[in-house]
Design an enzyme around this catalytic site. Structure first.
Site, short mmCIF file in Angstrom:
data_model
loop_
_atom_site.label_atom_id
_atom_site.label_comp_id
_atom_site.label_asym_id
_atom_site.label_seq_id
_atom_site.Cartn_x
_atom_site.Cartn_y
_atom_site.Cartn_z
N HIS A 194 -3.30 -34.01 17.98
CA HIS A 194 -2.12 -34.72 18.47
C HIS A 194 -1.02 -33.76 18.90
O HIS A 194 0.14 -34.16 19.03
CB HIS A 194 -1.61 -35.67 17.38
CG HIS A 194 -2.59 -36.76 17.06
ND1 HIS A 194 -2.58 -37.99 17.69
CD2 HIS A 194 -3.64 -36.79 16.19
CE1 HIS A 194 -3.56 -38.74 17.20
NE2 HIS A 194 -4.22 -38.03 16.29
N LYS A 198 9.39 -0.56 13.50
CA LYS A 198 9.84 -0.23 12.14
C LYS A 198 10.77 0.98 12.16
O LYS A 198 11.81 1.00 11.49
CB LYS A 198 8.64 0.07 11.24
CG LYS A 198 7.77 -1.13 10.90
CD LYS A 198 6.65 -0.68 9.99
CE LYS A 198 5.75 -1.84 9.59
NZ LYS A 198 4.65 -1.41 8.70
N GLU A 216 10.58 -4.65 4.27
CA GLU A 216 10.71 -6.04 3.87
C GLU A 216 10.35 -6.23 2.40
O GLU A 216 11.06 -6.91 1.65
CB GLU A 216 9.79 -6.93 4.74
CG GLU A 216 10.11 -6.90 6.23
CD GLU A 216 9.31 -5.88 7.00
OE1 GLU A 216 9.08 -6.09 8.20
OE2 GLU A 216 8.92 -4.84 6.40
N LYS A 250 0.83 -1.20 0.00
CA LYS A 250 0.00 0.00 0.00
C LYS A 250 0.87 1.25 0.00
O LYS A 250 0.63 2.19 -0.76
CB LYS A 250 -0.92 -0.02 1.21
CG LYS A 250 -1.84 1.19 1.31
CD LYS A 250 -2.75 1.10 2.52
CE LYS A 250 -3.58 2.36 2.67
NZ LYS A 250 -4.47 2.31 3.85
N GLU A 260 -4.16 -7.35 15.16
CA GLU A 260 -3.71 -6.04 14.69
C GLU A 260 -4.85 -5.04 14.75
O GLU A 260 -4.63 -3.85 14.99
CB GLU A 260 -3.14 -6.13 13.27
CG GLU A 260 -2.41 -4.86 12.84
CD GLU A 260 -1.61 -5.05 11.56
OE1 GLU A 260 -0.42 -5.39 11.65
OE2 GLU A 260 -2.19 -4.86 10.47
N GLY A 303 -4.60 -2.32 5.18
CA GLY A 303 -3.84 -3.43 4.60
C GLY A 303 -4.45 -4.79 4.87
O GLY A 303 -4.54 -5.64 3.98
N ARG A 304 -4.90 -5.02 6.10
CA ARG A 304 -5.45 -6.34 6.44
C ARG A 304 -6.88 -6.52 5.91
O ARG A 304 -7.47 -7.60 6.07
CB ARG A 304 -5.39 -6.57 7.95
CG ARG A 304 -6.10 -5.52 8.77
CD ARG A 304 -5.73 -5.65 10.25
NE ARG A 304 -6.26 -4.55 11.06
CZ ARG A 304 -5.68 -3.36 11.18
NH1 ARG A 304 -4.56 -3.11 10.52
NH2 ARG A 304 -6.21 -2.43 11.95
#
Length: 552
Positions: free
Chosen positions: A382, A510, A210, A204, A351, A265-266
């Protein structure tokens, strides 16, 4: 404050009255409990009868939603009001999947027009790729597409691509590079032919460290492999709200797809962030995803709270988090293609609502979002189900499964569902000491062994679960499911009076990381760091450039 609302105080008193009630006894007292505590909407069936609630609990929770002005704030969400108050902008992800022609205006502009134009561009571009009109720098057709992005620019698209694997017909392989750990980029690139690979840089802001680090690495990889410093241009497209940054990176204007500041963003899957889905499964499947989400939007917006699936899901969460002091929520999908759903919901929920101040900036005096975690299928049984069954923490769980498998593989799916149904029943009923003793006596255990082992085999039960089932897992069903969780998160944010659409908590790390990078490269270490951070930077500088030791 929330804790001063009349409904909250009534819920506190009500909790004291029913805390010791067992779900098993609630079923025994009400033959219609399953019918009374279940809903169906948008292809999803939601059974919430195995919860520690009565009709009075539900009435008070709904009253709490009313006192929190949920219906007014829900309309503010859909109508484009700036409900993200710390950034003074709307949260209009619902417009991205809107199927009606009703306009939604932001700053005087009908943003639905922009959304439709971008969907048309996605369709045109994907068709051009499929027919070979758009190719790599050597003229060969693309065989693979790689999405470079992180957070919402990765988690949502990878979930959808996993689910749509049985429906993928485009012939393009889809891959994802998200982590800045260089091993991921190397692992992905080692499997690809640079001549036939298309890369989507999804960011965005188009300055996420990253993502941009990975994009530069891929650009260099392409140029080296293809022997031309401009070769990469035919292999890159971008999805961003900041076109000028994509242009500065070198991506051509016609290869930049648009998202908007009013899309978090999410919540961005439904925009051009979904381009890898389109290139993997086709525009028709992506539109089915939008159809399912839009159906849930309509249900959430138009259905009274007492029959509203996201509202009930949210209220149940409030009940356990704020009254039972539950600090975790398990997401347990019984479908291999939903294995990444827990990770997606971790970002969506934690978030969005991992906040400790109200919208007015006051510290809250109640709990907000719990830790969200989980795993798919019987593998979890398990691994960690022991904790849910007999541990000291109360961990509500959402069990999710299709009734039909995407593949015909003997009786695998029936066996899978026997475990699915059995686990929710076992978590609810438990096993009393009397029942365990009878079982052990029938099995031939002597009295001494029974006395020694009895308590180890007792299950308290009374562990709450929601069950979400649907005929089959497809694009439309997935769209409804993801939108349902989005609206659940919104409702909880309304009741907790927090802003679900900002994420200032991730910004400090950040910012500090940008200052540390030059120090790792040799710049003087700042005295502003604490002694631990300074010591760790020095440790890195001592060891980072040393030759690797042999493992032999």
């Amino acid at each position: 404050m929330l804790t001063e609302k009349p409904a909250w105080r009534s819920l506190r008193a009500h909790f004291d009255e029913i805390e010791s009630l067992h779900i098993r006894d609630l079923f025994a007292a009400d033959e219609q409990r399953f019918e009374s505590f279940s809903l169906e909407a948008c292809g999803l069936f939601f059974d919430f009868s195995k919860n520690r609630i009565t009709r009075e609990t539900l009435r008070l929770l709904l009253l709490l939603a009313e006192e929190s002005e949920l219906e007014r704030k829900r309309e503010a969400l859909f109508s484009g009001q700036p409900i993200n108050n710390t950034e003074n902008r709307p949260a209009l992800h619902t417009v991205l999947r809107q199927r009606s022609d009703q306009s939604v205006r932001v700053d005087g502009r009908d943003v639905l027009v922009d959304v439709r134009e971008e969907l048309d561009r996605m369709r045109e571009f994907s068709n051009a790729v499929f027919c070979g009109a758009v190719t790599g720098s050597t003229g060969r057709a693309f065989t693979d597409v790689v999405n470079i992005g992180i957070g919402g620019s990765f988690l949502s698209a990878v979930v959808v691509c996993d689910v749509l694997k049985p429906y993928a017909k485009t012939g393009l392989g889809v891959h994802f590079i998200s982590d800045v750990d260089g091993k991921e980029a190397v692992d992905v690139l080692d499997t690809l032919n640079p001549e036939t690979t298309l890369f989507i840089v999804s960011s965005k802001t188009f300055d996420t460290q990253e993502t941009m680090t990975n994009a530069r690495t891929v650009r260099q990889w392409l140029n080296t492999a293809l022997g031309n410093d401009d070769a990469w241009l035919r292999h890159f497209v971008a999805v961003t709200a900041h076109e000028e940054r994509a242009l500065a990176f070198g991506i051509e204007q016609g290869c930049i797809f648009r998202i908007w500041d009013w899309v978090g963003g999410r919540y961005s899957l439904w925009s051009a962030i979904g381009l890898p889905v389109v290139l993997y499964a086709g525009m028709e499947q992506f539109e089915q995803l939008l159809e399912g989400a839009y159906a849930m939007d309509c249900h959430f917006r138009q259905t009274p709270p007492e029959s509203n699936m996201p509202v009930i899901m949210a209220l149940l969460g409030i009940w356990y988090i704020d009254f039972f002091d539950s600090d975790a929520q398990a997401i347990l999908p019984y479908d291999r293609h939903l294995q990444r759903l827990p990770g997606y919901l971790q970002q969506l929920e934690m978030e969005s609502n991992g906040k400790s101040v109200t919208r007015q900036g006051q510290a809250v005096d109640y709990e907000t979002v719990p830790v969200v975690w989980g795993q798919s299928g019987t593998n979890g049984q398990h691994a960690f189900y022991q904790l849910i069954h007999q541990g000291t923490r109360l961990i509500p769980a959402d069990f999710i499964a299709p009734m039909r498998s995407s593949y015909d593989v003997g009786d695998h799916h029936a066996i899978l569902l026997t475990h699915f149904f059995a686990q929710t029943e076992a978590l609810m009923t438990g096993r009393t000491a009397t029942e365990v003793r009878q079982d052990m006596e029938s099995a031939g255990f002597d009295k001494a062994d029974i006395d020694r082992l009895l308590q180890h085999r007792v299950f308290a039960g009374n562990r709450p679960t929601n069950t979400i089932v649907f005929p089959e897992l497809n694009a439309r069903t997935l769209g409804s499911l993801l939108a349902c969780y989005e609206h659940k998160v919104f409702v909880q944010g309304v009741i907790w009076d927090i802003n679900s659409f900002d994420q200032w908590g991730v910004e400090l790390g950040k910012m500090l990381a940008r200052g540390i990078l030059p120090e790792l490269m040799g710049k003087d270490i700042s005295d502003n760091h604490d002694s631990s951070t300074r010591g760790l930077i020095r440790y890195y500088r001592r060891h980072a450039c040393r030759p690797k030791q042999s493992s032999s």
